[in-house]
Every structure is written in structure tokens, then in C-alpha cells.
Design an enzyme around this catalytic site. Structure first.
Site, PDB file in Angstrom:
ATOM      1  N   GLU A 289       0.830  -1.216   0.000  1.00  0.00           N
ATOM      2  CA  GLU A 289       0.000   0.000   0.000  1.00  0.00           C
ATOM      3  C   GLU A 289       0.859   1.258   0.000  1.00  0.00           C
ATOM      4  O   GLU A 289       0.425   2.308  -0.455  1.00  0.00           O
ATOM      5  CB  GLU A 289      -0.941   0.006   1.218  1.00  0.00           C
ATOM      6  N   HIS A 318       8.425 -26.763  -0.002  1.00  0.00           N
ATOM      7  CA  HIS A 318       7.745 -27.849  -0.699  1.00  0.00           C
ATOM      8  C   HIS A 318       6.548 -27.332  -1.490  1.00  0.00           C
ATOM      9  O   HIS A 318       5.628 -28.086  -1.794  1.00  0.00           O
ATOM     10  CB  HIS A 318       7.324 -28.918   0.314  1.00  0.00           C
ATOM     11  N   LYS A 432     -13.227   1.367  -1.163  1.00  0.00           N
ATOM     12  CA  LYS A 432     -14.049   1.602   0.039  1.00  0.00           C
ATOM     13  C   LYS A 432     -15.305   2.372  -0.340  1.00  0.00           C
ATOM     14  O   LYS A 432     -16.414   2.043   0.083  1.00  0.00           O
ATOM     15  CB  LYS A 432     -13.267   2.438   1.062  1.00  0.00           C
TER      16      LYS A 432
HETATM   17  O1  PA5 Z   1      -3.071   1.395   5.818  1.00  0.00           O
HETATM   18  C1  PA5 Z   1      -4.196   1.814   5.676  1.00  0.00           C
HETATM   19  O2  PA5 Z   1      -4.472   3.025   5.782  1.00  0.00           O
HETATM   20  C2  PA5 Z   1      -5.368   0.896   5.388  1.00  0.00           C
HETATM   21  O3  PA5 Z   1      -4.986  -0.401   5.137  1.00  0.00           O
HETATM   22  C3  PA5 Z   1      -6.311   0.891   6.587  1.00  0.00           C
HETATM   23  O4  PA5 Z   1      -5.624   0.466   7.727  1.00  0.00           O
HETATM   24  C4  PA5 Z   1      -7.539   0.011   6.385  1.00  0.00           C
HETATM   25  O5  PA5 Z   1      -8.162   0.326   5.172  1.00  0.00           O
HETATM   26  C5  PA5 Z   1      -8.534   0.201   7.523  1.00  0.00           C
HETATM   27  O6  PA5 Z   1      -8.878   1.551   7.645  1.00  0.00           O
HETATM   28  P1  PA5 Z   1      -9.454   2.159   8.972  1.00  0.00           P
HETATM   29  O7  PA5 Z   1      -8.455   1.986  10.060  1.00  0.00           O
HETATM   30  O8  PA5 Z   1      -9.699   3.605   8.659  1.00  0.00           O
HETATM   31  O9  PA5 Z   1     -10.715   1.431   9.269  1.00  0.00           O
END
Ligand code: PA5
Length: 459
Positions: A289, A318, A432
């Protein structure tokens, strides 16, 4: 301290392996990147200078003794670090131990999916949806930085409703961890008086494990969060002051960057330890990400980013190693090794007459697993595949804190070198919003229409 072995990243005469000259040619640029990160001091570094992060949690600690189960309701950065802390620092059979054996500390469950079968079965473990049992010994921690994420909100609604049906006070059984100002969770906590821990606004989800996001569930399970935090603090101090030629975070970033430029765009983290395997999962999100981006900081399209993959040694020898050795030359391996495991397990000596078994006798599983790592590392090199190794002298809070900070910094340095923002995730945000739209959330009608017409479903 963690140890690093970069020798299998180098081969001075191989067309693909990095050479020392290629590496040192980039030291000046990496020093610049390090300087930039240091002066910008992103949130994940800043929070380590705030002792109040810990004191707020330690003040809450006595409240935890009322519970037997601690359940995290969160997803992505609001869950992966919790699982990794728990799996790496507590015994594997923790959830099966009695309260006495756990010395009163909580069992920890992380619900990070909305699969109804998974949820239903997990709920019965903590006193929800199980006739004759209640959740009076369970504390639920809804974690969401945005305070809006559909999955976490859906789980919150379900749990709250189920608690109320059991006649339990939700405010005694649910705490929130969220942004100090924004989002629905903060709104609810203010209006209804739920306890709410704060995620500092400048820390993004995947960089938030050392905030109440990861630390509260760790504390509930009896993990020493002060040692964990200190491990990261000391690493921050050291890594921000040593030259890149000796700086593991800078070297991890640089080797990966050089290989990425040569077309090795897959980064496999292979943990030779079940306890560390969940950190490979955490790394997968951090790397993916943060580094997978369409545009650079100047807004130009770059479509960049190495693809992280997790693997478990020896199990995946394996399953995956055939591909790593002989498949497309597009991978860099990172091995995680443990020098001293919690247990020493000997293989008994039997069948002296059977050469295929007798060589194993009187050796330890501890050696078997690490020698298999060495064997895989050697084979990869022989097949012309680069790898590096991170060695944990043992798995404890201090080393885990060091690992977290080192990889958060390595990720940020890689991003700085390729001039992208590691702290946003526009690609996740669209998905989202699409979920909100398809679930009929108010204000998302136009998007819902667009999605349906895109699929040819519009009337
Ligand atoms: O790293 C990030 O920002 C995302 O992976 C969030 O952690 C994930 O989408 C969850 O979001 P939130 O903590 O706002 O519910």
C-alpha cells in the site's frame, strides 16, 4: 540487535546481482533521502517521542483484568499488526490455556474479515451467539482510523446489538480506537460516552502498530509494550544517525530498489519461523500500500511498486521454492531467521541401520529449520537469485520493536527514492467508496449508478 546478511545480494560478475559499485553509486542519493525523512519526521517516527502513548494505556491496564477475552474488530492496518504482535510474542496455544495458565491475561482474537461463517464461529468462542453463554468476560476493541470503514462498522453494529440482547452494557464491553476528531466512531464515543483511544492523526493505518491500535491488544495479552516501544525508540535514534552504508533500513531499501530497476519486481519475505510469518503478512501490506502508486509526488503517472509476497519456511520449500529457483527471474528473497527459539527440540536417534533416518538422530529441530534456510539460500544463489537475511537473536519485544521500525523506515526511504507518497492509499479509498455505494449508503447514489452501468446492469 537484529543482524543482517546482505552477502547474497552481491555478485560482482553476475549480470543481475548488485555490485558494490552499483550500491555505493546510490549512497549519496540515499543519504539525501534519509535527511529528508529525518527533517519531515513522519508520524510513525514522531510518536516514538511521546511517552503519553504508553502511559494512557498503562493507566487503563487494571480495567483489563475484568476480561478473559479481548477481540479486535478492525481490518488492514487496524488488524495486521495486532495479529503479528500476538502470534510472535505469545505461545501458539495461548487461546487454549486456562485463565490461571495465562496468569489472568486475555485471550486475543482478531476479527479482520466479514465472512459470516468465520464471524459466527469466532463469536461462539467469546460468548456471543452461543446459547447459555454470555460475553460478560469479553472486551471488544473497534479499531478504525477513519472511523468509517464498512467492515469494522458492520462488526461493531453486530456486536453491540448482541451485547444488548444479552442485557450487557455495551460501554463496559466495547472500546474504540480511532482518530481524535474525525469519523463516526469518535462521534459515537462523544455522544454516548464510550472509552476511545486515540490514533494520532499523522499516523496512517499500516504505520500504526506502535499506537493504541496495536498496543492495547498486546497489553491485554500481557506483552511488555514498554520494551516493544523502547526497541523501536532506540532503533529510530540509531538509524537516523548512522551512514547509509551501515544502515539496515537504507540497505534494504537500496538493494530492493536496484533490483526493482533491473526488473526483479517481486519481493518475497520468507520467515523460517511460524511466529514471524505474521510479520511477513504485515510487511506485505506495508510494502504494497505504501509503494504501489499510480502517480509520483509531482503528479506524473509512474505506475510503480514492487509486489510483496509472503512465504513460510520450511513449509513453502515444498510449495514455492521450485518457482523461486527456476521460474522467472523477477524475485528478491528476504529470509527471516531465528537464532534461539523458545524451545529446544531434539530428534531421537533410532534405526541406526537405516541411513535415510539415522543421520537425523540426536540433532535438533532448531538446527534442521535453520540449516534448511541455509540450504535454500545457497540454492537460490546457485540459480542466480538474490536474497538477504534478517536474523532475530531471539523473538522478544525489543527485537520485534526494532523490526517494525526498521521496515517502516525502509519503506519510507524506498518511497522517497522513487519520489512517491508512502502514506496515502487512493487505490484503497476508491474500493471503500464503491462498497458504500453498493451497500446503499446515502450520498453515494451517483457512484452506485456508475458501477452498475459499468457492469451493464443499469435499467
Ligand atoms: O493502511 C491503511 O491506511 C489501510 O490499510 C487501513 O488500515 C484500512 O483500510 C482500515 O482503515 P481504517 O483503520 O480507517 O478502518
Amino acid at each position: 540487535m537484529l543482524k543482517y546478511d546482505f552477502t547474497n545480494c552481491f555478485n560482482e560478475r553476475h549480470p543481475v546481482f548488485n555490485t558494490s559499485a552499483q550500491l555505493s553509486n546510490r549512497y549519496a542519493a540515499m543519504e539525501e533521502a534519509l535527511k529528508k525523512v529525518k527533517s519531515a519526521e513522519p508520524g510513525f517516527l514522531k510518536i516514538l517521542d511521546r511517552p503519553e502513548t504508553l502511559s494512557e494505556l498503562l493507566d487503563f491496564k487494571p480495567n483489563l483484568s475484568a476480561y478473559d477475552n479481548f477481540v479486535v474488530l478492525g481490518i488492514g492496518g487496524s488488524a495486521l499488526g495486532n495479529t503479528a504482535l500476538h502470534r510472535s510474542l505469545k505461545p501458539f496455544h495461548w487461546e487454549f490455556l486456562s485463565r490461571e495458565e495465562r496468569k489472568g491475561q486475555c485471550r486475543v482474537f482478531v476479527w479482520d474479515n466479514v465472512d459470516p461463517d468465520f464471524l459466527q464461529d469466532q463469536m461462539s468462542l467469546v460468548g456471543l451467539n452461543q446459547p447459555g453463554v454470555d460475553a460478560s468476560k469479553t472486551l471488544f476493541n473497534v479499531i478504525s482510523k477513519s472511523g468509517n470503514t464498512a467492515e469494522s462498522m458492520a462488526m461493531y453494529l453486530y456486536v453491540r446489538n448482541a451485547l444488548e440482547k444479552q442485557g450487557l452494557d455495551p460501554k463496559k464491553h466495547i472500546v474504540f480506537t480511532t482518530d481524535p476528531e474525525k469519523g463516526i466512531l469518535r462521534q459515537i464515543s462523544r455522544k454516548e460516552g464510550f472509552t476511545a483511544f486515540t490514533i494520532p492523526p499523522e499516523v496512517g493505518g499500516r504505520f500504526s502498530v506502535l499506537t493504541p491500535v496495536g498496543l492495547l491488544s498486546a497489553l491485554a495479552a500481557g506483552i511488555d509494550i514498554e520494551k516493544l516501544f523502547k526497541g523501536a525508540q532506540e532503533t529510530k535514534k540509531r538509524l537516523l544517525s548512522i551512514p547509509v552504508s551501515q544502515n539496515p533500513a537504507a540497505l534494504i531499501a537500496l538493494h530492493h530498489l536496484l533490483y526493482y530497476e533491473k526488473g526483479l519486481s517481486l519481493s518475497v519475505m520468507m520467515a523460517y519461523s511460524n511466529a514471524l510469518y505474521t510479520w511477513a503478512d504485515w510487511y506485505r501490506q506495508l510494502w504494497a500500500e505504501s509503494l504501489g502508486k499510480k502517480v509520483n509526488r509531482s503528479g506524473q503517472e509512474v505506475f510503480i511498486g514492487p509486489t510483496p509476497i509472503k512465504a513460510l519456511g520450511v513449509t513453502d520449500q515444498h510449495s514455492q521454492v521450485q518457482l523461486y529457483n527456476e521460474g522467472k527471474l523477477d524475485k528478491v528473497l528476504t529470509f527471516l531467521e531465528v537464532e534461539t527459539f523458545r524451545n529446544r527440540l531434539e530428534i531421537p536417534s533410532m534405526y541406526p541401520e537405516l541411513e535415510g533416518l539415522s543421520y537425523l538422530g540426536n540433532q535438533r529441530f532448531n538446527d534442521l529449520i535453520n540449516l534448511e534456510l541455509r540450504g535454500t539460500e545457497y540454492a537460490l544463489k546457485k540459480h542466480g537469485r538474490p536474497s538477504l537475511r534478517v536474523v532475530f537473536p531471539r523473538i522478544d519485544e525489543a527485537h520485534v520493536g526494532e523490526f517494525i521500525l526498521t521496515y517502516e523506515l525502509a519503506t519510507t526511504l524506498f518511497a522517497t527514492m522513487i519520489d512517491i507518497d508512502p502514506f496515502d492509499q487512493p487505490g484503497v479509498e476508491l474500493g471503500k467508496r464503491a462498497t458504500y455505494a453498493l451497500m446503499g449508503r446515502e450520498g453515494y447514489d451517483a457512484l452506485a449508478k456508475e458501477i452498475r452501468s459499468d457492469k451493464g446492469e443499469d435499467a
